[in-house]
Scaffold this active site. Structure first.
Site, PDB file in Angstrom:
ATOM      1  N   THR A  66       0.568  -1.352   0.000  1.00 33.68           N
ATOM      2  CA  THR A  66       0.000   0.000   0.000  1.00 33.68           C
ATOM      3  C   THR A  66       0.589   1.403   0.000  1.00 33.68           C
ATOM      4  O   THR A  66       0.040   2.185  -0.750  1.00 33.68           O
ATOM      5  CB  THR A  66      -1.011   0.031   1.089  1.00 33.68           C
ATOM      6  OG1 THR A  66      -0.308  -0.406   2.191  1.00 33.68           O
ATOM      7  CG2 THR A  66      -2.122  -0.876   0.762  1.00 33.68           C
ATOM      8  N   ALA A 114       0.504  -8.079  -4.228  1.00 31.13           N
ATOM      9  CA  ALA A 114       1.876  -8.381  -3.823  1.00 31.13           C
ATOM     10  C   ALA A 114       2.523  -9.431  -4.728  1.00 31.13           C
ATOM     11  O   ALA A 114       3.681  -9.269  -5.151  1.00 31.13           O
ATOM     12  CB  ALA A 114       1.880  -8.863  -2.370  1.00 31.13           C
TER      13      ALA A 114
END
Lengths: 284, 238
Positions: A66, A114
């Site tokens: 993030t 990810a």
């Protein structure tokens, strides 16, 4: 269908084995094969089960990363990230490495999915090494970022989520590009990517100057990440910072954002200081 | 207001085709159950229950293992969809065997870890609904533990819990194994083997109390440089 057209089209109906070929040409060959669901719209199938934004009860939750930022300044490029990965509303990890060391002079950051970021940046690392072997010189940041952009463009619409910055130092000095899974590739002196980027931009834009010293740049990066983690629920953990200079990058010791809170707000005192765990928290 | 006349003028619009998403065939099922692993200075402990449910109120089996020995020093613990987990184990075993034939040596734990990450990502567009934990010892003999998301994001960690009771077990491990939120604790300390064993068993007895999908039997694997030892313990069957 001829080979060139075959490589450029993505429709499953042309591909009876339902496999997405990662290409085998010289410049962007990875030979990666992906299995797809059968049917005429495998992308919609994947989206139904994995896309958190469109399908609220999508069951397969991938880790998302993030707040990341990077900026060019007089002495190189400073890259800073948080370390939280969320899987839906659960914090999957507070110790994620969101700065991916592609090679000793190139860094990539992770925001969005990810696995998407780690996988494709690892492929990028392989392509950069092949470039070095074929051309007997290091790859430029512009070329490396373009390789990555072209790699993921083939999968546009399939649900990849990747917002990455490629930072490095090449013959033309410090380099910084933003590349994402929508196909965007842009160059600038300053970027912040991720759910906490808006908060980081506020801090960065207020104090950024090209002729900062290294210490000022580190402080700015640290503060920007800290502020983003403070306000964004999906950002947190520790601040990871790297400085890319002429002979490569250096990594800095990690700092817990919980401790930064008390450092930046000296007027706030802990109510139960004796029992507080915060002053000795360090992630590996 | 002549409603009858209005009704004729503006008939109710009833959709003629209704696309119901409720009866669609679903390729995935969450078979429940929990797995955890704890790594230490020279060992890794892997524990997982053996209850398999059908995603609703029924139990498919009380004795279906979720953790599998992949080689002499690597164990894979799974949770999520049992059929995908079974297939994933088959693929990994085949890849490990192929590696052995090509290179004439066993795959090390870190090599298997990267291979698992790539295998999972190979199904990025039709994922394995599995949350794997790969456990082994690295070249230095230190406990190596790798946790993944269903599409292959890999992180080396000291402890991890996945599965239906993960939200109950992971915070417990964060506190007693990771020393999080403990004042004055040495965060770099790796816990001893007997402590880890007690925590693993306690985590499962507690999870069994509060999670309907966890229980029956507990498989425990202890991996160190001498190999893999396996034991079974009983959990509550209710």
């Amino acid at each position: 269908m001829n080979r060139i057209a075959e490589q450029l089209t993505l429709s499953a109906s042309d591909n009876p084995n339902n496999q997405l070929d990662g290409g085998s040409s010289n410049t962007c060959g990875t030979g990666v094969q992906f299995e797809l669901a059968s049917g005429n719209n495998p992308a919609a199938f994947t989206q139904q089960y994995t896309d958190v934004k469109s399908e609220k009860d999508a069951r397969i939750k991938m880790d998302h990363g993030t707040t990341t930022l990077a900026f060019k300044f007089k002495h190189g490029v400073l890259v800073a990230t948080d370390s939280r990965a969320t899987s839906g509303n659960v914090i999957a990890s507070q110790s994620v490495k969101k700065v991916i060391e592609i090679n000793p002079y190139l860094l990539g950051t992770m925001a969005g999915g990810a696995a998407d970021c780690s996988f494709w940046e690892r492929v990028l690392g392989m392509e950069c090494r092949l470039y070095e072997l074929r051309n007997k010189k290091r790859i430029s940041v512009a070329a490396a970022s373009k390789l990555l952009a072209n790699l993921v463009y083939r999968y546009k619409g399939m649900g990849l989520s990747m917002g990455t910055m490629v930072a490095g130092w090449d013959e033309s000095g410090p380099g910084l590009y933003y590349v994402d899974s929508e196909g965007q590739r842009v160059v600038n002196d300053l970027f912040s990517v991720g759910s906490g980027s808006t908060f980081a931009y506020g801090v960065l834009d207020s104090h950024y100057r090209f002729d900062m010293s290294v210490e000022e740049a580190k402080d700015l990066g640290r503060r920007a990440i800290y502020h983003a983690t403070h306000r964004d629920a999906y950002s947190g953990g520790i601040v990871r910072m790297y400085w890319v200079k002429e002979d490569g990058w250096v990594a800095y010791p990690l700092e817990d954002v919980g401790e930064l809170y008390f450092r930046y707000h000296p007027e706030i005192k802990l109510t139960h200081a004796a029992e507080s765990p915060l002053t000795a928290q360090r992630a590996a | 207001m002549d409603f009858a006349a209005m009704q004729k003028q503006y008939p109710a619009q009833v959709p003629t085709e209704v696309h119901s998403h409720q009866n669609r065939w679903d390729p995935y099922v969450d078979n429940g159950g929990t797995s955890l692993a704890i790594a230490g200075a020279d060992y890794v402990i892997v524990a997982s229950d053996t209850r398999q449910s059908n995603g609703g109120y029924s139990i498919n089996s009380r004795t279906e293992p979720k953790a599998f020995k992949l080689s002499n020093n690597v164990v894979l613990a799974t949770s999520g969809f049992a059929a995908d987990a079974k297939r994933l184990v088959e693929v990994l075993e085949q890849n490990a065997l192929t590696y052995f034939y090509k290179h004439n040596k066993q795959m090390t734990a870190p090599a298997m870890a990267q291979m698992l990450s790539n295998t999972l990502y190979g199904r990025r567009f039709f994922p394995y609904y599995v949350f794997p934990i790969l456990a082994g010892v690295d070249a230095q003999g230190k406990g190596a533990l790798f946790a993944y998301d269903p599409v292959g994001n890999m992180e080396r960690v000291n402890y991890q819990a996945y599965g239906s009771a993960a939200a109950l077990v992971q915070p417990f491990l964060d506190n007693v194994v990771g020393f999080k939120n403990q004042r004055g604790a040495d965060h770099n300390r790796l816990i001893e083997r007997d402590e880890a064993m007690r925590f693993a068993v306690d985590a499962f007895t507690s999870a069994t109390e509060r999670d309907i999908y966890t229980g029956d039997w507990l498989d425990i694997f202890v991996i160190d440089k001498d190999g893999v030892k396996h034991e079974k313990r009983e959990l509550k069957h209710d």
